[in-house]
Design an enzyme around this catalytic site. Structure first.
Site, mmCIF file in Angstrom:
data_model
loop_
_atom_site.group_PDB
_atom_site.id
_atom_site.type_symbol
_atom_site.label_atom_id
_atom_site.label_comp_id
_atom_site.label_asym_id
_atom_site.label_seq_id
_atom_site.Cartn_x
_atom_site.Cartn_y
_atom_site.Cartn_z
ATOM 1 N N TRP B 159 0.828 -1.204 0.000
ATOM 2 C CA TRP B 159 0.000 0.000 0.000
ATOM 3 C C TRP B 159 0.863 1.254 0.000
ATOM 4 O O TRP B 159 0.572 2.218 -0.708
ATOM 5 C CB TRP B 159 -1.003 -0.018 1.152
ATOM 6 C CG TRP B 159 -2.038 -1.068 0.896
ATOM 7 C CD1 TRP B 159 -2.142 -2.279 1.502
ATOM 8 C CD2 TRP B 159 -3.074 -1.026 -0.093
ATOM 9 N NE1 TRP B 159 -3.179 -2.991 0.948
ATOM 10 C CE2 TRP B 159 -3.776 -2.254 -0.019
ATOM 11 C CE3 TRP B 159 -3.485 -0.075 -1.032
ATOM 12 C CZ2 TRP B 159 -4.864 -2.555 -0.850
ATOM 13 C CZ3 TRP B 159 -4.566 -0.363 -1.860
ATOM 14 C CH2 TRP B 159 -5.245 -1.590 -1.767
ATOM 15 N N ASP B 231 -1.279 6.612 6.257
ATOM 16 C CA ASP B 231 -2.431 5.814 5.836
ATOM 17 C C ASP B 231 -2.695 4.824 6.963
ATOM 18 O O ASP B 231 -1.898 3.911 7.189
ATOM 19 C CB ASP B 231 -2.086 5.090 4.531
ATOM 20 C CG ASP B 231 -3.174 4.123 4.088
ATOM 21 O OD1 ASP B 231 -4.190 3.991 4.798
ATOM 22 O OD2 ASP B 231 -3.005 3.495 3.025
ATOM 23 N N LYS B 255 -12.218 -1.589 7.419
ATOM 24 C CA LYS B 255 -11.477 -2.571 8.210
ATOM 25 C C LYS B 255 -12.019 -2.579 9.640
ATOM 26 O O LYS B 255 -12.522 -3.565 10.114
ATOM 27 C CB LYS B 255 -9.987 -2.229 8.246
ATOM 28 C CG LYS B 255 -9.401 -1.791 6.930
ATOM 29 C CD LYS B 255 -9.260 -2.910 5.929
ATOM 30 C CE LYS B 255 -8.516 -2.433 4.688
ATOM 31 N NZ LYS B 255 -8.365 -3.482 3.676
#
Lengths: 420, 420
Positions: B159, B231, B255
Site C-alpha cells: 500500500w 495511511d 477494516k
C-alpha cells in the site's frame, strides 16, 4: 406502501411477494388472535432474531426529497431481512470481502440486471464507482480530452453548469446554449444549436434536479467523431433510454436506484484507455474497466442495494412500465398545478417538465412556509425547494408511490380552498 | 457473538444492552415455551414488522477477511432494527436528505464521537469522503505540493508502494526506505533514515494489510516545515494515536470502523487551501472542509454505520480498552504460531507484527489449501493470504471477538496434531 400495513414478515410467510427471505426455512408464524403471534420452529436449535421492530406503513412518511430519496418499501424490507446474515452466509453484505464469491455474485447480478433494464449493448462497459456525478465532471475530460480539445456543454440548470466549470480545468469547454437568463426553465431547440465542429463531446444534464427540466429527446452531435454524454443522475432508470445514442451515461445512484455513495458509468468501450497522465488512478476508466469495478474496495453495500432495486424494477415489468407509472404521477401533479387558476405555479415550459422533480411556487409566496409545514404534519416531507430557487419541489422518483402524489394533490386542493 | 445466542430482540426487550430500539415502545415479548413466542402490543393499531429472520449466532461465521471485514454484531443488529424506519422518522437512513436535520444529527455525532475516541485536537478537521485510500494517494500531493516539491515515502508494503507510485504523477517523491528486498517484513530504524531535508511530507502506511507490518512508533520529520502523513486504513481506531504527531491521517473505513465506501481524513487545518489548479473539485480538501463533508451527497448510510461503530467503541471504554483486547487476541495467535515448532510460521519481525493482520504459512506448504478448506468447514472463513503473498492471513480487527481467535488457535493445534 399501504399494501404492507399489518403484514408480518417472518420467515417465508411474508405477505410481500418480492421479499423472499432464504435464511430461515423452518419458521412459521400463526396469527392466533389480534396482536398476538405464535412463532414456532421445527427444530430446537434455531433462535429467531427479530431485530426489526419498526412500525407499520402508517408511520412511514411520503418522502419527496430530491436525493437521497425514497427507496421501494419492499427493497428496504428485503435489505433489512438480509442485513445480519445474507442468505445464510453467516455475514452481512457489509462484511463480505469484495473478492469473495458472495459479493461477486451480487455485483455481477446487479450489472446483468441493469444491462437488461436499459438494454445496454455489449460494446458498453458498466462501472460501479464512487464520488458522485461531481467526480465524473472531472473524470470525463480527463479521460476523453487533451488539454486543448474543444468540448460543448448545453446548460439547462445548475448541474450542467457545474459540469462545465469543472471541465475548464482540463480542456476547452464552451457553453453552446444556456437557459440561465430564463431561470433554467427550457431546453433548446436542437436545430438551432451552434455546435463546435470539432468538439470531442457534447454534454447535457438529462434531468436538472433543482430546476425540474428534462430532455425528452436528445441532440445529435455534429462532429462525426464526437459523442453525446449525459448526466442522468436524477432520471436514471426512470424510463427506457436508447443507450447507443450516447458515448457515456453517468448517474449518482441516490435518486432512483439506490443509496448515496454509488456512481454508475455506462461507457462505450472504445472510449476507454486514453486518460491523461495527471488523472488520479481512481478517475481512470481503464483501471476500473480492467478490474470489473474491483480495482480497490467498491461501495459494496450500496451496490447490493442498487441490485435489489434493479431486481425490483424488472419485477415491475421493466422501464416501459416504470415510465407509465412515472407519467401518471407527474401528470396528476402538474394538472393540479395547472388547474389551480394560478394559485400554484410551475415555471418550467410544459414540453420539458421533468417526470422526476416538480418545482412549484405559490402565487401568495408568503404562504409557502405554511404549506411546507402543514404538509410535513400530514407526513409529506422534504417539500422545500432548493435553496437556490426557493418555493417547493416535489421529487417523485420511481419509489414514490402513486398514493403519495394523490395525497399531495389532495392536500394542495385543500390548502387552496382554505387560502384562496 | 456467543452472548446473543438464543436472544430475542423485539422491541425494548433486547438482551444486548447497546441495542436500544426506539421505534416501538409498546411491544412486549414473552417466552411461553421453547421455540414459541407470544408477542403482544398494548394498542391495536400497531403492526409489528419482523423483517429480520436471521438465525442465531451459531450460524454466524468467524470472518477473518482483510476488509470489508467483520462488524460488531450489536452494531449490525442496531442497523437492522433501524433500517426501515430510523428513530420514528418514517424513513430509512438511506432515504434521508443529507441536508435534513436527521442526517445532520447523524454525521455530527459521528464526528464528535470520533474526536472523542482519538482525542483529535480542535485545530484538525475531520472529513468523511469517498473513494478509498487510493483516492487519497492522489489527493495528498495535489493538495499539499507543487509539481517540483520533494516528498518522502517509507515503503513497508504494497500500500505504501501504491501511494508512492501515484504521487509520481504530481510531485517529486522519493522512497527513502523500502522493505521490498526483505519481502516487507520490517520497519526501518528511524535513526538511520535519510530524509530529504526539504521534503514537504513523510508518508508511511501505519499498518500494511497484506504483509502484516505495523509501525509501533512514528518517525519525526526532519524538515521543520514538513509533516508526517499516515495511511491508517487497517489499524484506524484499533488503539490510541497521538494525532498531533501527524499532519494528515487517512483511512478507508472498511477494516475497523464501517462498511466500504467511506474514507476518513483527519487533517491539520492550516494545511487546507492549497490545492493545485488541476485538482478535481472532489479531491480538494478545502471544498469538503468548508462544506462540512456535504459539498455533494456523501455516503450517508456508510457514515451512519461508522457512527454506530464509534458509539460502540466508546461504550467499550475507548481505544485504550480496545487496544488491550486487540493485544490479547494478537498475542494468542502469534504465540500459537511461534510455539508450533515451525509447523506454522510468521515471516514478520516480531517487534513490528501487526495487531490487525496476521500472515502465516505452513512449513508443509502443500497443506495450506487443506488448512483453509477445513477451517471454512468449521465456520472460520476468508483465511487465504493475499494473492501476492500466498499462505494464510487472519485479519483480527476490532470486531473479531476473542472467541474467534480462540477457535482458530484450537483448530491450528488440532490441525498440527493431525499433520505434524
Amino acid at each position: 406502501m399501504a399494501a404492507s400495513t399489518n403484514s408480518f414478515l417472518i420467515g417465508n410467510q411474508t405477505q410481500i411477494p418480492s421479499l423472499k427471505p432464504k435464511s430461515i426455512s423452518q419458521s412459521f408464524i400463526h396469527f392466533t388472535k389480534p396482536n398476538t403471534i405464535n412463532l414456532t420452529t421445527r427444530t430446537t436449535s434455531i433462535s429467531i432474531r427479530c431485530a426489526s421492530t419498526t412500525v407499520g406503513s402508517e408511520q412511514r412518511v411520503f418522502n419527496f426529497a430530491a436525493g437521497p430519496a425514497a427507496l421501494p418499501e419492499n427493497v428496504l424490507l428485503k435489505a433489512q431481512s438480509d442485513l445480519y446474515n445474507w442468505r445464510g452466509s453467516g455475514m452481512s453484505v457489509m462484511e463480505m470481502s469484495h473478492r469473495g464469491k458472495e459479493f461477486l455474485s451480487i455485483i455481477q447480478k446487479a450489472e446483468s440486471d441493469l444491462r437488461q433494464l436499459l438494454e445496454i449493448p455489449s460494446e458498453y462497459s458498466v462501472l460501479f464507482l464512487q464520488g458522485g456525478a461531481t467526480t465524473q465532471f472531472a473524470a470525463l475530460p480527463l479521460n476523453l480530452c487533451k488539454s486543448d480539445d474543444s468540448v460543448d456543454y448545453i446548460v439547462t440548470g445548475s448541474w450542467g453548469d457545474k459540469a462545465f466549470k469543472e471541465a475548464k480545468k482540463y480542456c476547452n469547454p464552451k457553453v453552446i446554449w444556456s437557459g440561465k437568463s430564463e431561470k433554467y426553465t427550457k431546453v433548446p431547440s436542437f436545430d438551432g444549436l451552434e455546435q463546435t465542429s470539432h468538439a470531442k463531446y457534447l454534454h447535457i444534464c438529462a434531468n436538472e434536479t433543482i430546476h425540474g427540466v428534462e430532455f425528452k429527446d436528445y441532440p445529435v452531435v455534429k462532429n462525426p467523431d464526437g459523442i453525446l454524454i449525459a448526466d442522468m443522475s436524477s432520471n436514471f432508470c426512470s424510463k427506457p433510454v436508447d443507450v447507443s445514442k450516447f458515448g457515456v451515461i453517468y448517474a449518482g445512484a441516490q435518486k432512483n436506484v439506490g443509496p448515496s455513495g454509488v456512481t454508475i458509468v455506462i461507457i462505450r468501450k472504445d472510449l476507454i484507455g486514453n486518460a491523461r497522465d495527471i488523472t488520479p488512478v481512481m478517475l481512470d476508466y481503464k483501471i476500473h474497466d480492467e478490474n470489473s469495478s474491483l480495482y480497490n474496495t467498491p461501495p459494496c453495500f450500496g451496490i447490493y442495494m442498487c441490485g435489489l432495486v434493479f431486481d425490483d424494477l424488472l419485477e415491475q415489468g421493466g422501464l416501459k412500465e416504470v415510465e407509465k407509472k412515472n407519467q401518471r404521477k407527474a401528470m396528476l401533479l402538474y394538472n393540479a398545478i395547472d388547474e389551480s387558476r394560478g394559485f400554484f405555479r410551475c415555471p418550467v415550459e410544459k414540453s420539458v417538465r421533468s417526470l422526476m422533480n416538480v418545482p412549484f411556487t405559490l402565487e401568495k409566496s408568503e404562504l409557502e412556509a405554511e404549506f411546507i409545514k402543514e404538509a410535513a404534519k400530514e407526513k409529506m416531507v422534504q417539500l422545500k425547494g432548493h435553496r437556490s430557487v426557493g418555493g417547493m419541489r416535489a421529487s417523485i422518483y420511481n419509489a414514490m408511490p402513486l398514493a403519495g402524489v394523490e395525497k399531495l394533490v389532495a392536500f394542495m386542493k385543500d390548502f387552496q380552498a382554505r387560502h384562496a
